[in-house]
Design a protein around this motif. Structure first.
Motif, PDB file in Angstrom:
ATOM      1  N   ASN A 111       0.816  -1.222   0.000  1.00  0.00           N
ATOM      2  CA  ASN A 111       0.000   0.000   0.000  1.00  0.00           C
ATOM      3  C   ASN A 111       0.843   1.262   0.000  1.00  0.00           C
ATOM      4  OD1 ASN A 111      -2.723  -0.343  -0.220  1.00  0.00           O
ATOM      5  ND2 ASN A 111      -2.901  -1.137   1.866  1.00  0.00           N
ATOM      6  N   GLU A 112       1.879   1.256   0.831  1.00  0.00           N
ATOM      7  CA  GLU A 112       2.781   2.424   0.885  1.00  0.00           C
ATOM      8  C   GLU A 112       3.417   2.670  -0.481  1.00  0.00           C
ATOM      9  OE1 GLU A 112       3.766   4.728   3.452  1.00  0.00           O
ATOM     10  OE2 GLU A 112       1.855   3.914   4.143  1.00  0.00           O
ATOM     11  N   LYS A 113       3.826   1.581  -1.136  1.00  0.00           N
ATOM     12  CA  LYS A 113       4.489   1.709  -2.443  1.00  0.00           C
ATOM     13  C   LYS A 113       3.570   2.355  -3.471  1.00  0.00           C
ATOM     14  CE  LYS A 113       7.308  -1.776  -3.943  1.00  0.00           C
ATOM     15  NZ  LYS A 113       7.862  -3.171  -3.952  1.00  0.00           N
ATOM     16  N   LYS A 114       2.268   2.042  -3.346  1.00  0.00           N
ATOM     17  CA  LYS A 114       1.310   2.649  -4.278  1.00  0.00           C
ATOM     18  C   LYS A 114       1.270   4.165  -4.086  1.00  0.00           C
ATOM     19  CE  LYS A 114      -1.887  -1.212  -4.618  1.00  0.00           C
ATOM     20  NZ  LYS A 114      -3.014  -1.744  -3.861  1.00  0.00           N
ATOM     21  N   GLN A 115       1.435   4.596  -2.835  1.00  0.00           N
ATOM     22  CA  GLN A 115       1.317   6.022  -2.528  1.00  0.00           C
ATOM     23  C   GLN A 115       2.595   6.805  -2.817  1.00  0.00           C
ATOM     24  OE1 GLN A 115      -0.370   6.563   1.415  1.00  0.00           O
ATOM     25  NE2 GLN A 115      -1.489   4.649   1.114  1.00  0.00           N
ATOM     26  N   ARG A 116       3.744   6.182  -2.667  1.00  0.00           N
ATOM     27  CA  ARG A 116       5.007   6.887  -2.936  1.00  0.00           C
ATOM     28  C   ARG A 116       5.950   5.968  -3.692  1.00  0.00           C
ATOM     29  NH1 ARG A 116       6.294   8.422   3.200  1.00  0.00           N
ATOM     30  NH2 ARG A 116       4.305   7.698   3.936  1.00  0.00           N
ATOM     31  N   GLN A 117       6.220   6.395  -4.910  1.00  0.00           N
ATOM     32  CA  GLN A 117       6.958   5.567  -5.861  1.00  0.00           C
ATOM     33  C   GLN A 117       8.345   5.159  -5.377  1.00  0.00           C
ATOM     34  OE1 GLN A 117       7.217   7.343  -9.712  1.00  0.00           O
ATOM     35  NE2 GLN A 117       5.818   5.803 -10.557  1.00  0.00           N
ATOM     36  N   ASP A 118       9.025   6.066  -4.635  1.00  0.00           N
ATOM     37  CA  ASP A 118      10.412   5.778  -4.270  1.00  0.00           C
ATOM     38  C   ASP A 118      10.539   4.893  -3.032  1.00  0.00           C
ATOM     39  OD1 ASP A 118       9.490   7.654  -2.522  1.00  0.00           O
ATOM     40  OD2 ASP A 118      11.320   8.876  -2.533  1.00  0.00           O
ATOM     41  N   PHE A 119       9.396   4.502  -2.474  1.00  0.00           N
ATOM     42  CA  PHE A 119       9.437   3.680  -1.252  1.00  0.00           C
ATOM     43  C   PHE A 119       9.595   2.203  -1.608  1.00  0.00           C
ATOM     44  CE2 PHE A 119       7.374   1.074   1.995  1.00  0.00           C
ATOM     45  CZ  PHE A 119       7.940   1.560   3.148  1.00  0.00           C
ATOM     46  N   ASP A 120      10.528   1.523  -0.908  1.00  0.00           N
ATOM     47  CA  ASP A 120      10.626   0.069  -1.085  1.00  0.00           C
ATOM     48  C   ASP A 120      11.142  -0.552   0.204  1.00  0.00           C
ATOM     49  OD1 ASP A 120      10.323  -2.321  -2.308  1.00  0.00           O
ATOM     50  OD2 ASP A 120      12.207  -2.245  -3.430  1.00  0.00           O
ATOM     51  N   ALA A 121      10.544  -1.681   0.596  1.00  0.00           N
ATOM     52  CA  ALA A 121      10.965  -2.357   1.832  1.00  0.00           C
ATOM     53  C   ALA A 121      10.736  -3.854   1.702  1.00  0.00           C
ATOM     54  CB  ALA A 121      10.187  -1.808   3.025  1.00  0.00           C
ATOM     55  N   THR A 122      11.546  -4.622   2.429  1.00  0.00           N
ATOM     56  CA  THR A 122      11.379  -6.077   2.464  1.00  0.00           C
ATOM     57  C   THR A 122      11.174  -6.520   3.918  1.00  0.00           C
ATOM     58  OG1 THR A 122      13.767  -6.313   2.601  1.00  0.00           O
ATOM     59  CG2 THR A 122      12.795  -6.541   0.416  1.00  0.00           C
ATOM     60  N   VAL A 123      10.474  -7.650   4.077  1.00  0.00           N
ATOM     61  CA  VAL A 123      10.145  -8.171   5.412  1.00  0.00           C
ATOM     62  C   VAL A 123      10.604  -9.613   5.521  1.00  0.00           C
ATOM     63  CG1 VAL A 123       8.302  -8.508   7.097  1.00  0.00           C
ATOM     64  CG2 VAL A 123       8.001  -6.872   5.252  1.00  0.00           C
ATOM     65  N   HIS A 124      11.220  -9.953   6.651  1.00  0.00           N
ATOM     66  CA  HIS A 124      11.586 -11.354   6.907  1.00  0.00           C
ATOM     67  C   HIS A 124      11.211 -11.735   8.329  1.00  0.00           C
ATOM     68  CE1 HIS A 124      13.723 -11.811   3.161  1.00  0.00           C
ATOM     69  NE2 HIS A 124      14.295 -10.630   3.388  1.00  0.00           N
ATOM     70  N   LEU A 125      10.674 -12.945   8.480  1.00  0.00           N
ATOM     71  CA  LEU A 125      10.429 -13.507   9.811  1.00  0.00           C
ATOM     72  C   LEU A 125      11.714 -14.202  10.254  1.00  0.00           C
ATOM     73  CD1 LEU A 125       8.301 -14.195  12.025  1.00  0.00           C
ATOM     74  CD2 LEU A 125       7.812 -16.280  10.754  1.00  0.00           C
ATOM     75  N   LYS A 126      12.337 -13.714  11.351  1.00  0.00           N
ATOM     76  CA  LYS A 126      13.627 -14.271  11.783  1.00  0.00           C
ATOM     77  C   LYS A 126      13.451 -15.424  12.767  1.00  0.00           C
ATOM     78  CE  LYS A 126      16.897 -12.505  10.346  1.00  0.00           C
ATOM     79  NZ  LYS A 126      17.491 -12.688   8.996  1.00  0.00           N
ATOM     80  N   LEU A 127      12.470 -15.322  13.652  1.00  0.00           N
ATOM     81  CA  LEU A 127      12.232 -16.396  14.634  1.00  0.00           C
ATOM     82  C   LEU A 127      10.816 -16.249  15.166  1.00  0.00           C
ATOM     83  CD1 LEU A 127      13.532 -18.742  16.350  1.00  0.00           C
ATOM     84  CD2 LEU A 127      13.954 -17.031  18.115  1.00  0.00           C
ATOM     85  N   GLU A 128      10.190 -17.400  15.402  1.00  0.00           N
ATOM     86  CA  GLU A 128       8.849 -17.370  15.957  1.00  0.00           C
ATOM     87  C   GLU A 128       8.741 -18.424  17.048  1.00  0.00           C
ATOM     88  OE1 GLU A 128       5.804 -18.622  13.265  1.00  0.00           O
ATOM     89  OE2 GLU A 128       4.195 -18.022  14.627  1.00  0.00           O
TER      90      GLU A 128
END
Ligand SMILES: [Zn+2]
Length: 388
Positions: A284-301
């Motif tokens: 959703n954020e990326k749709k609003q601002r073109q220069d935004f990019d982020a990645t997500v990882h689950l490290k431990l649960e």
């Protein structure tokens, strides 16, 4: 109460011996002493004081579990009494962490509360039973494990080795019968920027600034979303930023920023769902601002725990408490994540019950030896009922 002068006399000796042995988790604190010495002491107590069969085996080199076996005659239910031998670090500890001192009815030292008091309660319970000539019909197992304070490799190995009908974990609960705790999920989010000269605002992209919407979502989850969802024993879930890293020097746009986030979860929550929600937010954020990019990882649960109060082992412990003290123990929840989640996931009904004290992981830590003795009485009575 079961009459047990010998157990009363030995309990303080056990407690002091255990607290005086440095068993700082070496994965948590590089150079930590580990569990070898305390494992050797526990193996010696179980073999020499209780004449139990003892096996001590390394889960990884230098990191043993100790398992002691009191065989039943074969016709009863089996029970595991378990606790962890490792403690957290002592860099911030006030006073001498491994020279136990008794002041005002409190025994001070690192690990006194979390959880050498609970281990001493197990030892005293066995002492009470033997002193009163108890002969179990079902097997009684004692499982002293390594590494609870880091990755729980001890209990992971224990459940491969043993499948008792139930377990009592003697983590400190201030004498309440604990049947629930929250889980947690560690999530790492990285934002992407573009390195450029500090004056080149045309090309430079600031990865640290792009962390702002992520931090804002943490605020909104904390203040608006999570307070709306309450568990009867555990309250609400929570989320916080744990660590942030990004940037190199004054006059360069940072090309990346990494944030560690910890979610504390309720029954029904899962790490996968948490990550999916973060990905949806980023999309959703990326749709609003073109220069935004982020990645997500689950490290431990680690999963949360909620045991039904009607479970037989919960009832047996509650009945034992009433038998000992003429009043039922309150039923509640534990503060942090515990190895009980691993025991229950392996199919072993587990209840958590341990002594009063204060200062787990804190600058000063103590346990109430009188409370350790009361716990030992209840655990002994529970063994007598469960394993007859
Ligand atoms: Zn603990």
């Amino acid at each position: 109460m079961i009459d047990s002068p010998m157990a009363s006399a030995r309990l303080m000796t056990y407690l002091k011996e255990l607290v005086s042995i440095d068993s700082v988790n070496p994965d948590l604190v590089p150079g930590g002493a580990g569990e070898s010495r305390i494992a050797a002491k526990l193996a010696e107590i179980c073999a020499e004081d209780f004449a139990l069969a003892v096996e001590s085996s390394a889960v990884t080199p230098g990191r043993p579990n100790v398992i002691a076996h009191w065989p039943g005659s074969g016709a009863g239910q089996s029970l595991l009494l378990t606790g962890h031998m490792d403690v957290v670090g002592v860099a911030d500890y006030r006073g001498e962490p491994f020279s136990p001192k008794v002041r005002d009815g409190r025994l001070y030292g690192r690990g006194a509360y979390d959880m050498k008091g609970g281990i001493a309660a197990i030892l005293a319970a066995i002492c009470i039973l033997q002193e009163n000539d108890f002969h179990p019909a079902g097997d009684i197992w004692l499982g002293f494990v390594c590494d609870e304070e880091y990755a729980s490799i001890g209990t992971e190995a224990l459940v491969q080795r043993l499948r008792p009908d139930a377990a009592i974990l003697t983590e400190p609960t201030d004498e309440i019968i604990s049947i629930a705790h929250r889980g947690f999920a560690w999530v790492e989010i990285s934002t992407a920027g573009l390195a450029a000269h500090g004056s080149d605002f045309v090309h430079g992209r600031d990865a640290i600034r792009h962390m702002a919407p992520i931090l804002e979502r943490i605020r909104s989850l904390e203040e608006e979303v999570y307070p709306q969802i309450q568990h009867p024993l555990l309250g609400r879930s929570s989320v916080h930023a744990s660590r942030i890293e990004g940037g190199t020097e004054w006059s360069t746009y940072p090309d990346s920023c990494t944030l560690w986030i910890e979610h504390r979860t309720l029954p029904g929550d899962s790490g996968d769902q948490i990550v999916t929600d973060w990905r949806d937010f980023i999309r959703n954020e990326k749709k609003q601002r073109q220069d935004f990019d982020a990645t997500v990882h689950l490290k431990l649960e680690r999963p949360p725990l909620a045991i039904e109060p009607t479970q037989a082992i919960v009832q047996a412990l509650a009945t034992a408490h009433t038998q000992c003290f003429d009043n039922p123990a309150p039923i509640g929840a534990s503060f942090g994540w515990l190895d009980s989640a691993i025991l229950v996931a392996a199919g072993i009904p587990t209840v958590i019950f341990g002594p009063k004290g204060h200062g787990a992981h804190a600058a000063e830590e103590w346990v109430d030896p009188a409370s350790v003795e009361r716990c030992a009485q209840v655990i002994a009575e529970c063994c007598r009922r469960w394993c007859s």
